[in-house]
Scaffold this active site. Structure first.
Site, PDB file in Angstrom:
ATOM      1  N   ASP A  82       0.879  -1.171   0.000  1.00 27.59           N
ATOM      2  CA  ASP A  82       0.000   0.000   0.000  1.00 27.59           C
ATOM      3  C   ASP A  82       0.922   1.227   0.000  1.00 27.59           C
ATOM      4  OD1 ASP A  82      -1.651   2.166   0.600  1.00 27.59           O
ATOM      5  OD2 ASP A  82      -2.987   0.952   1.846  1.00 27.59           O
ATOM      6  N   VAL A  83       0.899   1.994  -1.083  1.00 32.48           N
ATOM      7  CA  VAL A  83       1.864   3.103  -1.214  1.00 32.48           C
ATOM      8  C   VAL A  83       1.600   4.224  -0.207  1.00 32.48           C
ATOM      9  CG1 VAL A  83       2.358   2.636  -3.649  1.00 32.48           C
ATOM     10  CG2 VAL A  83       0.563   4.315  -3.056  1.00 32.48           C
ATOM     11  N   SER A 120      -0.395  13.650 -14.487  1.00 27.57           N
ATOM     12  CA  SER A 120      -1.633  13.711 -15.294  1.00 27.57           C
ATOM     13  C   SER A 120      -1.694  15.071 -15.966  1.00 27.57           C
ATOM     14  CB  SER A 120      -2.848  13.544 -14.366  1.00 27.57           C
ATOM     15  OG  SER A 120      -4.050  13.919 -15.028  1.00 27.57           O
ATOM     16  N   TYR A 174      -7.694  15.427  -6.860  1.00 25.20           N
ATOM     17  CA  TYR A 174      -6.821  14.775  -7.848  1.00 25.20           C
ATOM     18  C   TYR A 174      -5.866  15.803  -8.466  1.00 25.20           C
ATOM     19  CZ  TYR A 174      -5.716  11.635 -11.792  1.00 25.20           C
ATOM     20  OH  TYR A 174      -5.083  10.833 -12.701  1.00 25.20           O
ATOM     21  N   LYS A 209      -1.847  15.774  -8.210  1.00 25.36           N
ATOM     22  CA  LYS A 209      -1.042  15.635  -9.430  1.00 25.36           C
ATOM     23  C   LYS A 209      -0.201  16.897  -9.689  1.00 25.36           C
ATOM     24  CE  LYS A 209      -2.371  11.465 -10.585  1.00 25.36           C
ATOM     25  NZ  LYS A 209      -1.444  10.326 -10.542  1.00 25.36           N
ATOM     26  N   VAL A 217      -7.073   7.921 -20.548  1.00 28.01           N
ATOM     27  CA  VAL A 217      -6.618   6.613 -21.008  1.00 28.01           C
ATOM     28  C   VAL A 217      -7.678   5.589 -20.612  1.00 28.01           C
ATOM     29  CG1 VAL A 217      -4.720   4.948 -20.935  1.00 28.01           C
ATOM     30  CG2 VAL A 217      -4.252   7.374 -20.468  1.00 28.01           C
ATOM     31  N   THR A 228      -8.705   2.669 -18.987  1.00 30.71           N
ATOM     32  CA  THR A 228      -8.216   1.717 -17.976  1.00 30.71           C
ATOM     33  C   THR A 228      -9.375   1.447 -17.016  1.00 30.71           C
ATOM     34  OG1 THR A 228      -7.576   3.368 -16.332  1.00 30.71           O
ATOM     35  CG2 THR A 228      -5.933   2.860 -18.036  1.00 30.71           C
TER      36      THR A 228
HETATM   37  P1  NAD Z   1      -5.952   1.636 -12.603  1.00 32.40           P
HETATM   38  O1  NAD Z   1      -7.048   1.797 -11.616  1.00 32.40           O
HETATM   39  O2  NAD Z   1      -6.134   0.755 -13.759  1.00 32.40           O
HETATM   40  O3  NAD Z   1      -4.607   1.195 -11.859  1.00 32.40           O
HETATM   41  C1  NAD Z   1      -4.228   1.791 -10.651  1.00 32.40           C
HETATM   42  C2  NAD Z   1      -3.347   0.830  -9.898  1.00 32.40           C
HETATM   43  O4  NAD Z   1      -2.918   1.471  -8.681  1.00 32.40           O
HETATM   44  C3  NAD Z   1      -4.034  -0.468  -9.492  1.00 32.40           C
HETATM   45  O5  NAD Z   1      -3.118  -1.543  -9.652  1.00 32.40           O
HETATM   46  C4  NAD Z   1      -4.330  -0.267  -8.000  1.00 32.40           C
HETATM   47  O6  NAD Z   1      -4.358  -1.470  -7.270  1.00 32.40           O
HETATM   48  C5  NAD Z   1      -3.132   0.557  -7.613  1.00 32.40           C
HETATM   49  N1  NAD Z   1      -3.338   1.302  -6.356  1.00 32.40           N
HETATM   50  C6  NAD Z   1      -4.339   2.154  -6.045  1.00 32.40           C
HETATM   51  N2  NAD Z   1      -4.180   2.597  -4.782  1.00 32.40           N
HETATM   52  C7  NAD Z   1      -3.057   1.988  -4.309  1.00 32.40           C
HETATM   53  C8  NAD Z   1      -2.377   2.020  -3.072  1.00 32.40           C
HETATM   54  N3  NAD Z   1      -2.807   2.766  -2.036  1.00 32.40           N
HETATM   55  N4  NAD Z   1      -1.258   1.277  -2.946  1.00 32.40           N
HETATM   56  C9  NAD Z   1      -0.805   0.507  -3.963  1.00 32.40           C
HETATM   57  N5  NAD Z   1      -1.403   0.421  -5.137  1.00 32.40           N
HETATM   58  C10 NAD Z   1      -2.532   1.162  -5.303  1.00 32.40           C
HETATM   59  O7  NAD Z   1      -5.631   3.131 -13.062  1.00 32.40           O
HETATM   60  P2  NAD Z   1      -4.723   3.736 -14.245  1.00 32.40           P
HETATM   61  O8  NAD Z   1      -5.632   4.520 -15.097  1.00 32.40           O
HETATM   62  O9  NAD Z   1      -3.830   2.730 -14.835  1.00 32.40           O
HETATM   63  O10 NAD Z   1      -3.866   4.788 -13.395  1.00 32.40           O
HETATM   64  C11 NAD Z   1      -2.464   4.665 -13.199  1.00 32.40           C
HETATM   65  C12 NAD Z   1      -1.905   6.046 -12.924  1.00 32.40           C
HETATM   66  O11 NAD Z   1      -2.140   6.866 -14.077  1.00 32.40           O
HETATM   67  C13 NAD Z   1      -2.563   6.750 -11.756  1.00 32.40           C
HETATM   68  O12 NAD Z   1      -1.588   7.472 -11.044  1.00 32.40           O
HETATM   69  C14 NAD Z   1      -3.524   7.715 -12.432  1.00 32.40           C
HETATM   70  O13 NAD Z   1      -3.816   8.832 -11.652  1.00 32.40           O
HETATM   71  C15 NAD Z   1      -2.719   8.071 -13.674  1.00 32.40           C
HETATM   72  N6  NAD Z   1      -3.491   8.615 -14.779  1.00 32.40           N
HETATM   73  C16 NAD Z   1      -4.525   7.903 -15.327  1.00 32.40           C
HETATM   74  C17 NAD Z   1      -5.241   8.440 -16.379  1.00 32.40           C
HETATM   75  C18 NAD Z   1      -6.389   7.710 -17.036  1.00 32.40           C
HETATM   76  O14 NAD Z   1      -7.143   8.353 -17.812  1.00 32.40           O
HETATM   77  N7  NAD Z   1      -6.572   6.435 -16.813  1.00 32.40           N
HETATM   78  C19 NAD Z   1      -4.905   9.725 -16.869  1.00 32.40           C
HETATM   79  C20 NAD Z   1      -3.850  10.408 -16.290  1.00 32.40           C
HETATM   80  C21 NAD Z   1      -3.148   9.845 -15.237  1.00 32.40           C
END
Ligand code: NAD
Length: 243
Positions: free
Chosen positions: A57-58, A135, A148, A152, A181, A183
């Protein structure tokens, strides 16, 4: 094989962008350790892509320190720390519960600081690098994303500061600033017409990205080819921030 022989940690590496980065790193020859909160998801993805999983857990510094130590014990060194784990929040500030604010900031900003602090002593030994997933919301405002955006924006400035502080130690520090993205994080939102239209209409390329379109930038930043790149917060957003 741009990352042959390197050792990398990817937090949030069991899903979405982190999984795409971990997969690309394995394909480029790196030893990869992924970390996330959910053990079942983590072990399954680690088996699928051929890497190691450490439940972490980060938000908890002790757990992140253990993740780094476990990695160094197993592979002898650390070259690349990808602080990618994160959660979203769409709540405007007036409606924000303090618990939600705290959880977003602890995950998205404190988590990046924890990974950076724990990894730096090892990265100084390898002339390694840190890649933070920020982000577009760290660069410009977004709809209703108060916590958020605050977190960020913190990651963007933290990236620059640590890059300046550790350049002489040979550690490079950069961030990736994705637009929308597809996801698990955005799945439900992008399924609604209203939100999909918002993304399409504000993205000059008229579509969200796939996680596999973000990973090559993380490969480049981790590679020796990026040897003069530090302190950069790089949009990868289909033109969102240029618009
Ligand atoms: P996702 O939900 O698919 O993956 C997030 C991952 O982080 C998961 O594996 C989850 O278990 C893990 N996680 C969450 N809280 C945690 C914690 N406390 N400790 C350890 N692990 C934890 O999301 P994603 O879209 O792949 O996002 C990845 C990164 O990209 C994030 O930082 C997100 O803010 C950033 N981001 C995403 C987007 C988008 O549109 N998807 C856009 C810009 C930035």
């Amino acid at each position: 094989m741009q990352l042959d022989g390197k050792t990398a940690i990817v937090t949030g590496g069991a899903s979405g962008i982190g999984k795409a980065i971990a997969t690309a790193y394995v394909e480029e020859g790196a030893n990869v350790v992924i970390a996330s909160r959910t053990e079942s998801e983590g072990t399954e993805v680690a088996d699928e892509i051929g890497c190691t999983y450490v439940q972490t857990d980060v938000r908890e510094y002790d757990q992140v320190e253990k993740l780094v130590e476990t990695t160094v014990d197993e592979f002898g060194k650390l070259d690349v720390m990808v602080n990618n784990a994160g959660i979203a929040s769409e709540t405007p500030v007036e409606e924000m519960e303090l618990d939600e604010w705290g959880n977003v900031v602890q995950t998205d900003l404190d988590g990046v600081m924890h990974g950076t602090k724990a990894a730096l002593p090892h990265l100084e030994e390898t002339d390694g690098c840190i890649i933070n997933t920020a982000s577009i919301y760290g660069l410009v405002g977004g709809k209703g994303a108060a916590a958020y955006s605050a977190a960020k924006g913190g990651v963007v400035n933290f990236t620059q500061q640590v890059a300046v502080d550790y350049a002489e130690e040979g550690v490079r520090v950069n961030s990736i600033c994705p637009g929308f993205v597809e996801t698990p994080m955005t799945e439900e939102l992008l399924e609604t017409d209203r939100f999909y239209s918002y993304v399409r209409d504000n993205t000059p390329m008229n579509r969200p990205a796939q996680p596999e379109e973000i990973a090559p930038l993380a490969v480049f930043l981790a590679s020796d080819g990026a040897g003069y790149v530090t302190g950069a917060n790089i949009p990868i957003d289909g033109g969102w921030t240029a618009h």
